[in-house]
Design an enzyme around this catalytic site. Structure first.
Site, mmCIF file in Angstrom:
data_model
loop_
_atom_site.group_PDB
_atom_site.id
_atom_site.type_symbol
_atom_site.label_atom_id
_atom_site.label_comp_id
_atom_site.label_asym_id
_atom_site.label_seq_id
_atom_site.Cartn_x
_atom_site.Cartn_y
_atom_site.Cartn_z
ATOM 1 N N GLU A 4 0.787 -1.230 0.000
ATOM 2 C CA GLU A 4 0.000 0.000 0.000
ATOM 3 C C GLU A 4 0.824 1.288 0.000
ATOM 4 O OE1 GLU A 4 -2.462 -0.713 3.436
ATOM 5 O OE2 GLU A 4 -3.840 -1.992 2.339
ATOM 6 N N GLY A 5 1.684 1.444 1.004
ATOM 7 C CA GLY A 5 2.163 2.773 1.361
ATOM 8 C C GLY A 5 3.169 3.447 0.461
ATOM 9 N N PHE A 26 8.068 7.435 6.084
ATOM 10 C CA PHE A 26 7.787 6.041 6.415
ATOM 11 C C PHE A 26 8.661 5.613 7.586
ATOM 12 C CE2 PHE A 26 5.743 2.228 4.461
ATOM 13 C CZ PHE A 26 4.630 2.860 3.958
ATOM 14 N N GLN A 38 8.509 -10.703 9.884
ATOM 15 C CA GLN A 38 8.064 -9.369 10.303
ATOM 16 C C GLN A 38 6.577 -9.344 10.650
ATOM 17 O OE1 GLN A 38 7.862 -5.698 7.482
ATOM 18 N NE2 GLN A 38 9.454 -5.308 8.985
ATOM 19 N N HIS A 86 3.657 -6.680 11.090
ATOM 20 C CA HIS A 86 3.303 -5.290 10.807
ATOM 21 C C HIS A 86 2.431 -4.778 11.945
ATOM 22 C CE1 HIS A 86 1.591 -1.777 8.844
ATOM 23 N NE2 HIS A 86 2.432 -1.928 7.838
ATOM 24 N N LEU A 89 -4.226 -5.341 5.915
ATOM 25 C CA LEU A 89 -3.189 -4.349 6.166
ATOM 26 C C LEU A 89 -3.745 -2.920 6.188
ATOM 27 C CD1 LEU A 89 -0.149 -3.501 6.285
ATOM 28 C CD2 LEU A 89 -0.180 -3.520 3.797
ATOM 29 N N GLU A 133 1.416 1.597 6.810
ATOM 30 C CA GLU A 133 2.259 2.456 7.634
ATOM 31 C C GLU A 133 2.130 3.904 7.167
ATOM 32 O OE1 GLU A 133 5.935 0.551 8.739
ATOM 33 O OE2 GLU A 133 7.028 2.296 8.041
ATOM 34 N N ARG A 163 9.193 -1.317 12.192
ATOM 35 C CA ARG A 163 8.049 -2.170 12.529
ATOM 36 C C ARG A 163 8.313 -3.108 13.697
ATOM 37 N NH1 ARG A 163 6.427 -3.286 6.229
ATOM 38 N NH2 ARG A 163 5.467 -1.235 5.929
ATOM 39 N N HIS A 219 3.524 -10.311 8.386
ATOM 40 C CA HIS A 219 3.470 -9.441 7.221
ATOM 41 C C HIS A 219 4.564 -9.682 6.193
ATOM 42 C CE1 HIS A 219 2.649 -5.773 5.000
ATOM 43 N NE2 HIS A 219 3.899 -5.389 5.129
ATOM 44 N N ARG A 255 12.947 -5.631 8.071
ATOM 45 C CA ARG A 255 12.831 -4.806 6.870
ATOM 46 C C ARG A 255 12.145 -3.482 7.188
ATOM 47 N NH1 ARG A 255 8.807 -3.676 3.429
ATOM 48 N NH2 ARG A 255 7.319 -5.271 4.115
ATOM 49 N N SER A 302 8.395 0.100 2.893
ATOM 50 C CA SER A 302 8.646 0.664 1.566
ATOM 51 C C SER A 302 9.946 0.154 0.931
ATOM 52 C CB SER A 302 8.627 2.205 1.572
ATOM 53 O OG SER A 302 9.793 2.738 2.153
#
Lengths: 566, 240
Positions: free
Chosen positions: A50-51, A117, A231, A233, A243, A246, A277, A345, A380, A383
């Site tokens: 998404e972000g 971000f 990870q 999220h 989701l 972020e 995250r 995530h 990670r 983005s």
């Protein structure tokens, strides 16, 4: 059995796979490229990103800064030379997408817009509203249609990699539409199958992300790297896990506990909600553990508050989030905060590969989330994943195209093909016992969620290992009940469960062995990072049916490990 | 907790029936949740497509009480019925259960040249103002779920009609200030099976889960196509 031949096979058609296909086609017009996916290409999980996509585009930002942010974010487990390649290649990828039609959001003067971000010290998340992955994937798909030497094999379920002494030789697959067995032959393969998030019960991942590439690689004797790093999220919406980007916090959203406090003040006073995250997710879990969460019918949660952004900004910058909140939760984010909880995530680990995307098996390359180069290390940054898919998709396509030019088609070991055909069409359908795919999958999901989640300890991990081993045993009593060969989802979910059980063990073994806390891997019994003993990558490989772990050093160029404060 | 009966068209074109499944439903339960519930608890042979479950991958459109909808984003309670019929998307070749053949749909999409066409090899950013972006932005939101085609009275009866999704994709690129291939697309869409087949019944726009207005795009495309045809007729050089 249908036989299909191409010079280069690309498995997976998300951002990495399609970027690789375009790159290979541009490198050599005369090679035949086959892109293969169990989904129609536009259904790939990349659409859910998404972000934004990180890239250094403007004055004030620099490659060194992006690299430093990424390496610090990785808790110093990233290979720093790989990160340098990554940050330097990224701006070109943004421009390529621009030239191919990506509807990037724009500044008033017409330039491509960027937003802040988590963990990035410059607003470098290049975005197309809050549907960046969706638009990037559609743009690559559209661009791919341009090239005559790319053949598309959509809804082909690949079941195994055929490797002989000389290296890669082919893939076995099921044509999902009619159920027929297919053999793909090629001189080279790029694995771009994505992650393995459907190991977990609360997850942002699509239903189809089942670790297929990693599992098949493991079964074929290939090496997986750093698989213990999963990870979570911070903001999966409760109860679905969908989701919430972020970018919502990048645009100014707050995280609140039940005392109406912006609790990130305590854990990351400088970056607040925009800490990386792993930090935010742990902080949220501590809040919940200490009784400052909310309780609901679907478990505890915290709040993501966007009300102060106002309706106009929400509609402009976060239209998809608004849509999701309204359609799935009946909440308009301008009026009410969203219930959120950390959700599985991203898979930092993956198939072990070098900076040029080649793996130790001759003729096999890998890119995107399926691979581990490693630029993300133990955690990670947001983005950086869509960005990674573009950069290393591009590199893998080019290198694989150059490779096939001077390579020959390896002989196929037909014994292996026959054995695989037997496994799918005979063994899988043999009536055995009462175990079923959904039952085992649910137990696997719950085990991973409860015992191999954000907080880990030796006892839980050993328990989880025991359960997964027993599930692997019980899987022998599962069979495919559906006898219709057209689009037999019973068969596909059976094969996916097999893959999930395969990779679950690797995640757990890596986590048991790593007696430290680094990035997303947090051991309550070893809560400190241990650079002396553990600043190294985990390599997992199956030898005589047993998974063996070994370790290789992290490549450090100019950023020495330091304490990670935000 | 309420219960809803799902009556699902089950089988293959050679042999099929409607089968009833009872599913517990609460606020928030979607049609896709119900399909997973049925497959996990009642009938493991039920076949359907799904992936993202967040209305962005376009996999799961089915006919819900004879109207095309994405299963993942359709709340069962909002339908307000005790019996809900699910069938494969109308107007597509049927494979089995709720799965249809999408090959034709994607071929139509491909045929309109749905990609940015440039005559030059640009180097830096192609500047585009927010206003220029707004001209085509809504048409980039298409998730290729195919619901519009299943709702379109023309497309359901004429398998050769390009249909709303493909035509809206053509318009999306024609309206993009960065594009230089408008006439190449108009040559395709002004064909007999192109935009002129549209009767402007607007069922497609009603069915679109993303609130895109393909019917509106097709009308704008007709204006462009008329201009193109006229120029071609007058030999005013529309080669591109």
């Amino acid at each position: 059995m249908e036989k299909i031949e191409a010079d280069l096979l690309i498995l997976g058609a998300g951002l990495a796979g399609l970027r690789a296909a375009i790159s290979a086609a541009e490198t050599d017009k005369n090679i035949k490229i086959a892109v293969i996916s169990k989904l129609f290409f536009l259904r790939s999980h990349s659409v859910a990103a998404e972000g934004g996509t990180a890239a250094v585009l403007y004055e004030g930002d620099s490659y060194d800064l992006h690299a430093y942010d990424t390496i610090k974010g990785s808790d110093y487990l990233a290979d720093q030379d790989a990160v340098e390649i990554f940050v330097r290649t990224m701006p070109k990828e943004i421009l390529d997408l621009d030239h191919w039609g990506c509807p990037w959001s724009r500044l008033p003067d017409g330039r491509i817009a960027q937003r802040p971000f988590g963990g990035h010290s410059f607003p470098r998340a290049t975005y197309a509203a809050d549907r960046t992955g969706f638009h990037a994937l559609h743009t690559l798909y559209e661009r791919m249609l341009f090239y005559e030497n790319i053949e598309r094999y959509q809804e082909y379920f690949v079941t195994s990699f055929i490797i002989n002494k000389e290296g890669f030789s082919g893939l076995t697959a099921i044509n999902m539409k009619n159920g027929e067995f297919v053999l793909f032959r090629g001189k080279a393969l790029i694995i771009a199958t994505g992650g393995l998030g459907r190991l977990y019960s609360f997850t942002t991942y699509s239903h189809t992300v089942t670790g297929d590439g990693a599992a098949m690689a493991l079964k074929a004797g290939m090496q997986l790297k750093d698989m213990e790093f999963i990870q979570f999220h911070p903001t999966g919406i409760v109860p679905s896990g969908i989701l919430i980007t972020e970018g919502a916090r990048g645009e100014g959203g707050y995280l609140l506990n039940n005392k109406n406090e912006r609790f990130m003040q305590k854990y990351a006073p400088q970056k607040m909600e925009l800490a990386p995250r792993d930090v935010v997710s742990r902080s949220m879990m501590w809040e919940i553990q200490e009784g400052r969460g909310f309780t609901g019918p679907w478990g505890p949660y915290l709040l993501l508050d966007l009300r102060h952004l106002g309706d106009a900004k929400i509609r402009e910058r976060l239209p998809a989030i608004r849509d999701i909140a309204i359609k799935f939760n009946g909440i308009d984010p301008k009026d009410e905060p969203l219930p959120v909880r950390p959700a599985a995530h991203y898979t930092m680990g993956g198939i072990h590969a070098d900076n040029d995307t080649s793996t130790p098996v001759k003729g096999i390359f890998t890119a995107g989330e399926a691979s581990c180069i490693s630029i993300h290390g133990a955690n990670r940054l947001g983005s950086n994943s869509t960005a990674e898919c573009l950069v290393f998709g591009d590199i893998s396509g080019r290198n694989a195209a150059l490779y096939v030019k001077n390579a020959r088609m390896n002989d196929i070991d037909m014994e292996k093909v026959k054995a695989e055909e037997n496994r799918i069409y005979v063994e899988a359908f043999k009536k055995r016992g009462d175990e079923t795919v959904p039952l085992l999958r649910r137990e696997l999901n719950n085990t991973m969620q409860e015992k191999v989640g954000i907080f880990r300890n030796e006892k839980d991990l050993l328990d989880a290992l025991k359960i997964v081993k027993s599930l692997q045993e019980r899987f022998r009593n599962v069979y495919v009940e559906d006898r219709v060969m057209e689009y037999n989802t019973n068969l596909f979910t059976y094969l996916e469960l097999d893959n999930l059980l395969e990779v679950a063990e690797v995640v757990i073994l890596g986590a048991i062995a790593r007696k430290e806390s680094r990035g997303a891997h947090y051991r309550t019994d070893y809560p400190k990072r241990d650079d002396v003993n553990w600043m190294k990558h985990t390599i997992a490989q199956k030898v005589n049916g047993e998974i063996q772990l070994s370790y290789i050093p992290v490549r450090v160029t100019k950023w020495k490990p330091e304490e990670r404060k935000y | 907790m309420d219960k809803v009966i799902f009556r699902i068209k089950k089988g293959t074109p050679e042999k099929w029936e409607y089968r009833d499944y009872e599913v517990p439903v609460e606020n928030g339960t979607t049609i896709l949740d119900a399909l997973y519930y049925i497959r996990d608890n009642i009938d493991r042979t039920l076949s359907f497509r799904a992936s993202c479950r967040m209305e962005v991958c376009g996999s799961c459109a089915v006919m819900v009480n004879n109207f095309p909808r994405t299963a993942c984003s359709t709340q069962i309670k909002t339908i307000g019925k005790k019996v809900i019929t699910l069938e494969p998307l109308a107007g597509y070749p049927w494979i089995r259960d709720l799965v249809v053949d999408f090959d034709g749909f994607f071929k139509k999409h491909e045929s309109v040249k749905p990609y940015l066409i440039r005559k030059d090899n640009p180097e830096g950013q192609l500047l585009q103002s927010p206003e220029q972006l707004a001209k085509y932005k809504q048409f980039t939101l298409c998730i290729k779920c195919g619901a519009c085609l299943a709702a379109c009275p023309v497309a359901v009866s004429d398998p050769f009609y390009l249909g709303p999704a493909a035509l809206a994709a053509a318009y999306r690129f024609n309206a993009d200030s960065r594009d230089q291939g408008k006439n190449l697309r108009l040559a395709v869409v002004s064909d007999a099976e192109g935009c002129w087949r549209c009767h402007f019944s607007s069922e497609c726009s009603e069915a679109c889960p993303k609130d895109i207005d393909p019917a509106g795009a097709i009308q704008k495309l007709k204006v462009q196509a008329a201009g193109y045809e006229l120029k071609k007729f007058l030999h005013l050089g529309v080669k591109e």
